[in-house]
Design an enzyme around this catalytic site. Structure first.
Site, PDB file in Angstrom:
ATOM      1  N   GLU A   1      44.295  44.384  45.085  1.00  8.65           N
ATOM      2  CA  GLU A   1      43.285  45.139  44.315  1.00  8.65           C
ATOM      3  C   GLU A   1      43.627  46.637  44.326  1.00  8.65           C
ATOM      4  O   GLU A   1      43.334  47.351  43.367  1.00  8.65           O
ATOM      5  CB  GLU A   1      41.876  44.905  44.880  1.00  8.65           C
ATOM      6  CG  GLU A   1      41.424  43.436  44.911  1.00  8.65           C
ATOM      7  CD  GLU A   1      40.947  42.881  43.560  1.00  8.65           C
ATOM      8  OE1 GLU A   1      41.093  43.568  42.528  1.00  8.65           O
ATOM      9  OE2 GLU A   1      40.428  41.741  43.547  1.00  8.65           O
TER      10      GLU A   1
ATOM     11  N   GLU B   1      29.739  46.428  32.351  1.00  6.18           N
ATOM     12  CA  GLU B   1      30.949  45.854  31.761  1.00  6.18           C
ATOM     13  C   GLU B   1      30.812  45.566  30.266  1.00  6.18           C
ATOM     14  O   GLU B   1      31.002  44.447  29.803  1.00  6.18           O
ATOM     15  CB  GLU B   1      31.347  44.570  32.515  1.00  6.18           C
ATOM     16  CG  GLU B   1      32.806  44.229  32.240  1.00  6.18           C
ATOM     17  CD  GLU B   1      33.354  43.101  33.119  1.00  6.18           C
ATOM     18  OE1 GLU B   1      33.190  43.179  34.341  1.00  6.18           O
ATOM     19  OE2 GLU B   1      33.931  42.183  32.551  1.00  6.18           O
TER      20      GLU B   1
ATOM     21  N   ASN C   1      39.306  43.758  35.569  1.00  8.68           N
ATOM     22  CA  ASN C   1      39.623  42.325  35.622  1.00  8.68           C
ATOM     23  C   ASN C   1      41.089  42.044  35.328  1.00  8.68           C
ATOM     24  O   ASN C   1      41.468  40.886  35.128  1.00  8.68           O
ATOM     25  CB  ASN C   1      38.755  41.558  34.626  1.00  8.68           C
ATOM     26  CG  ASN C   1      37.301  41.594  35.038  1.00  8.68           C
ATOM     27  OD1 ASN C   1      36.985  41.388  36.188  1.00  8.68           O
ATOM     28  ND2 ASN C   1      36.427  41.899  34.097  1.00  8.68           N
TER      29      ASN C   1
HETATM   30  P1  NAD Z   1      36.228  37.103  52.807  1.00  8.50           P
HETATM   31  O1  NAD Z   1      34.934  37.756  52.666  1.00  8.50           O
HETATM   32  O2  NAD Z   1      36.277  35.625  52.789  1.00  8.50           O
HETATM   33  O3  NAD Z   1      36.914  37.636  54.141  1.00  8.50           O
HETATM   34  C1  NAD Z   1      38.174  37.142  54.502  1.00  8.50           C
HETATM   35  C2  NAD Z   1      38.210  36.602  55.941  1.00  8.50           C
HETATM   36  O4  NAD Z   1      38.332  37.703  56.839  1.00  8.50           O
HETATM   37  C3  NAD Z   1      36.987  35.851  56.356  1.00  8.50           C
HETATM   38  O5  NAD Z   1      37.363  34.761  57.164  1.00  8.50           O
HETATM   39  C4  NAD Z   1      36.208  36.870  57.177  1.00  8.50           C
HETATM   40  O6  NAD Z   1      35.347  36.284  58.115  1.00  8.50           O
HETATM   41  C5  NAD Z   1      37.327  37.605  57.846  1.00  8.50           C
HETATM   42  N1  NAD Z   1      37.046  38.978  58.220  1.00  8.50           N
HETATM   43  C6  NAD Z   1      36.306  39.892  57.571  1.00  8.50           C
HETATM   44  N2  NAD Z   1      36.422  41.089  58.143  1.00  8.50           N
HETATM   45  C7  NAD Z   1      37.235  40.930  59.205  1.00  8.50           C
HETATM   46  C8  NAD Z   1      37.744  41.810  60.188  1.00  8.50           C
HETATM   47  N3  NAD Z   1      37.497  43.123  60.148  1.00  8.50           N
HETATM   48  N4  NAD Z   1      38.561  41.308  61.152  1.00  8.50           N
HETATM   49  C9  NAD Z   1      38.870  39.986  61.169  1.00  8.50           C
HETATM   50  N5  NAD Z   1      38.443  39.114  60.236  1.00  8.50           N
HETATM   51  C10 NAD Z   1      37.634  39.592  59.270  1.00  8.50           C
HETATM   52  O7  NAD Z   1      37.259  37.592  51.658  1.00  8.50           O
HETATM   53  P2  NAD Z   1      37.458  38.990  50.908  1.00  8.50           P
HETATM   54  O8  NAD Z   1      38.862  38.983  50.477  1.00  8.50           O
HETATM   55  O9  NAD Z   1      36.922  40.107  51.662  1.00  8.50           O
HETATM   56  O10 NAD Z   1      36.532  38.837  49.609  1.00  8.50           O
HETATM   57  C11 NAD Z   1      36.800  37.919  48.611  1.00  8.50           C
HETATM   58  C12 NAD Z   1      35.562  37.735  47.775  1.00  8.50           C
HETATM   59  O11 NAD Z   1      35.223  38.959  47.151  1.00  8.50           O
HETATM   60  C13 NAD Z   1      35.714  36.722  46.662  1.00  8.50           C
HETATM   61  O12 NAD Z   1      34.634  35.844  46.683  1.00  8.50           O
HETATM   62  C14 NAD Z   1      35.700  37.559  45.397  1.00  8.50           C
HETATM   63  O13 NAD Z   1      35.171  36.878  44.289  1.00  8.50           O
HETATM   64  C15 NAD Z   1      34.839  38.715  45.801  1.00  8.50           C
HETATM   65  N6  NAD Z   1      35.062  39.942  45.022  1.00  8.50           N
HETATM   66  C16 NAD Z   1      33.982  40.541  44.502  1.00  8.50           C
HETATM   67  C17 NAD Z   1      34.136  41.711  43.794  1.00  8.50           C
HETATM   68  C18 NAD Z   1      32.926  42.422  43.268  1.00  8.50           C
HETATM   69  O14 NAD Z   1      33.079  43.386  42.503  1.00  8.50           O
HETATM   70  N7  NAD Z   1      31.742  42.038  43.664  1.00  8.50           N
HETATM   71  C19 NAD Z   1      35.399  42.275  43.611  1.00  8.50           C
HETATM   72  C20 NAD Z   1      36.493  41.637  44.180  1.00  8.50           C
HETATM   73  C21 NAD Z   1      36.312  40.455  44.896  1.00  8.50           C
HETATM   74  N1  GLY Z   2      35.925  43.593  40.554  1.00 15.59           N
HETATM   75  C1  GLY Z   2      35.577  43.780  39.184  1.00 15.59           C
HETATM   76  C2  GLY Z   2      34.405  44.680  38.978  1.00 15.59           C
HETATM   77  O1  GLY Z   2      33.796  45.149  39.903  1.00 15.59           O
HETATM   78  O2  GLY Z   2      34.057  44.924  37.859  1.00 15.59           O
END
Ligand code: NAD
Ligand code: GLY
Length: 358
Positions: free
Chosen positions: A183, A235, A243
């Site tokens: 990202e 958006e 995206n």
């Molecule tokens: P996640 O939240 O699943 O975290 C990844 C893993 O790391 C998990 O097992 C978590 O428990 C662990 N973890 C978290 N912090 C930790 C730390 N400091 N130390 C050790 N382990 C830790 O995954 P992610 O990549 O953070 O997020 C992915 C999600 O975000 C997806 O569902 C995606 O759709 C969403 N997302 C949303 C937006 C938005 O704009 N709202 C943008 C991008 C992604």
């Molecule tokens: N991650 C896409 C958005 O926030 O719009």
């Protein structure tokens, strides 16, 4: 050093605090709390590492805790019920504040719970993954997955503050760390060529988690995201740029089953597939494509789609995407390095060719 950015959205504007050790600086969250009542939402992995410190810093507030199972496969409507049950059992009022302590899964679910509970309560983000610190905690997109599509149920609901403690990245597994880099690279590609070049020069430092390189990468990413969200919160235009790579990425995530590839891995691969499509369309030079692929590889991210998914299956999944319009595929594609365009009615034959590796 604490750097505070502002996301300007009128009376819903909010601060994004970035720095080392901020988990102990909960006073930064105080202005966001509407009453002395808060519900921390986390999971057992993150709570085991950081909950105690956050709770200690909020000691004079009624802080209840609800832990959700860890993983993208639990980002569902069913899981959310546990949050509502905890809020009701502990008699949280309309003035409560939800505190998301965790990665993007916890952040998205907590935000959506806050948007729904008693028709909307405050929430704050305390992101602990690189991906959440540079992307998901900022901008107010909240929601859950449906078995038929990623993030298909949700709401726009802005947090009241974002508290980014960069020290929390010290415990993040390597694969999760690389996922966040996808990202970060995205911001360079969509509108910040100097940042892309900086990432090329700093990728080794970033992968070694050097604090100053990380702080700069996180702050620049948040600044880019805040600028785009401020210009187009819902958006209707430029926010769609964020995206880039996601139509391919979401197809990979849904096709393999949520959680098989990490979201950031799927996005990283999707960014390269979008670049290959732009190359086929003459919008990107070979040298630019090579630079994008090379940076993604150095970030430890996949650049080829999973062999388990056929090109036809990927395309079928890409037809279920929020960006599509009147049944035609709509993609964000690079136009040179550091610029993107919204491509309408993209040819399915071209997409198939890219997916098949032609
Ligand atoms: P996640 O939240 O699943 O975290 C990844 C893993 O790391 C998990 O097992 C978590 O428990 C662990 N973890 C978290 N912090 C930790 C730390 N400091 N130390 C050790 N382990 C830790 O995954 P992610 O990549 O953070 O997020 C992915 C999600 O975000 C997806 O569902 C995606 O759709 C969403 N997302 C949303 C937006 C938005 O704009 N709202 C943008 C991008 C992604
Ligand atoms: N991650 C896409 C958005 O926030 O719009």
């Amino acid at each position: 050093m604490i750097e505070t950015l502002n996301l300007p959205l009128g009376e819903r504007s909010y601060p994004i605090h970035i720095g080392a050790g901020l988990l102990d600086r909960a006073e930064l969250l105080r202005p966001a709390l509407r009453a002395r009542q808060a519900m921390i939402v986390s999971n057992p992995t993150v709570a085991g590492l950081y909950l105690e410190r956050l709770q200690a810093a909020l000691a004079d507030v009624q802080t209840d805790v609800v832990l959700l199972p860890d993983g993208e496969s639990y980002k569902s409507l069913g899981t959310l019920d546990a949050v509502f049950t905890a809020l009701l059992e502990k008699r949280h009022t309309r003035h409560t504040t939800l505190v998301a302590l965790g990665g993007g899964v916890i952040g998205d679910m907590t935000g959506f719970a806050a948007a729904c509970y008693q028709r909307g309560v405050h929430f704050v983000q305390v992101p602990t993954t690189l991906l959440a610190q540079v992307d998901s905690s900022v901008g107010g997109k909240t929601g859950v997955n449906h078995p038929l599509g990623k993030n298909m149920i949700g709401a726009f609901h802005q947090p009241r503050a974002v508290l980014i403690d960069t020290d929390t990245l010290g415990t993040l597994p390597e694969r999760e760390f690389s996922a966040g880099l996808a990202e970060i690279i995205k911001y360079g590609l969509i509108g910040d060529l100097p940042f892309f070049a900086w990432l090329e020069s700093q990728m080794d430092a970033l992968r070694a988690r050097e604090p100053e390189a990380l702080r700069q990468a996180i702050a620049t990413s948040c600044r880019n995201k805040a600028r785009i969200v401020a210009a187009d919160e819902r958006e209707e235009g430029v926010r769609a740029w964020l995206n880039l790579g996601h139509s391919f990425g979401h197809a990979i995530e849904t096709g393999l089953g949520h959680g098989t590839w990490l979201h950031g891995e799927a996005v990283g691969c999707g960014l390269v597939l979008a670049a290959r499509l732009a190359r086929r369309q003459g919008e990107l030079s070979e040298a630019e494509l090579v630079r994008i692929q090379a940076l993604m590889e150095r970030a430890g991210l996949p650049t080829r789609p999973p062999t388990e998914l056929s090109a036809e299956r990927m395309l079928e999944l890409m037809r279920v995407d929020k960006k599509n319009l009147h049944g035609a595929l709509r993609l964000i594609l690079p136009q040179g390095l550091g610029r993107v365009r919204i491509a309408e009615a993209v040819s399915e034959a071209e997409i198939l060719a890219v997916l098949a590796g032609a």
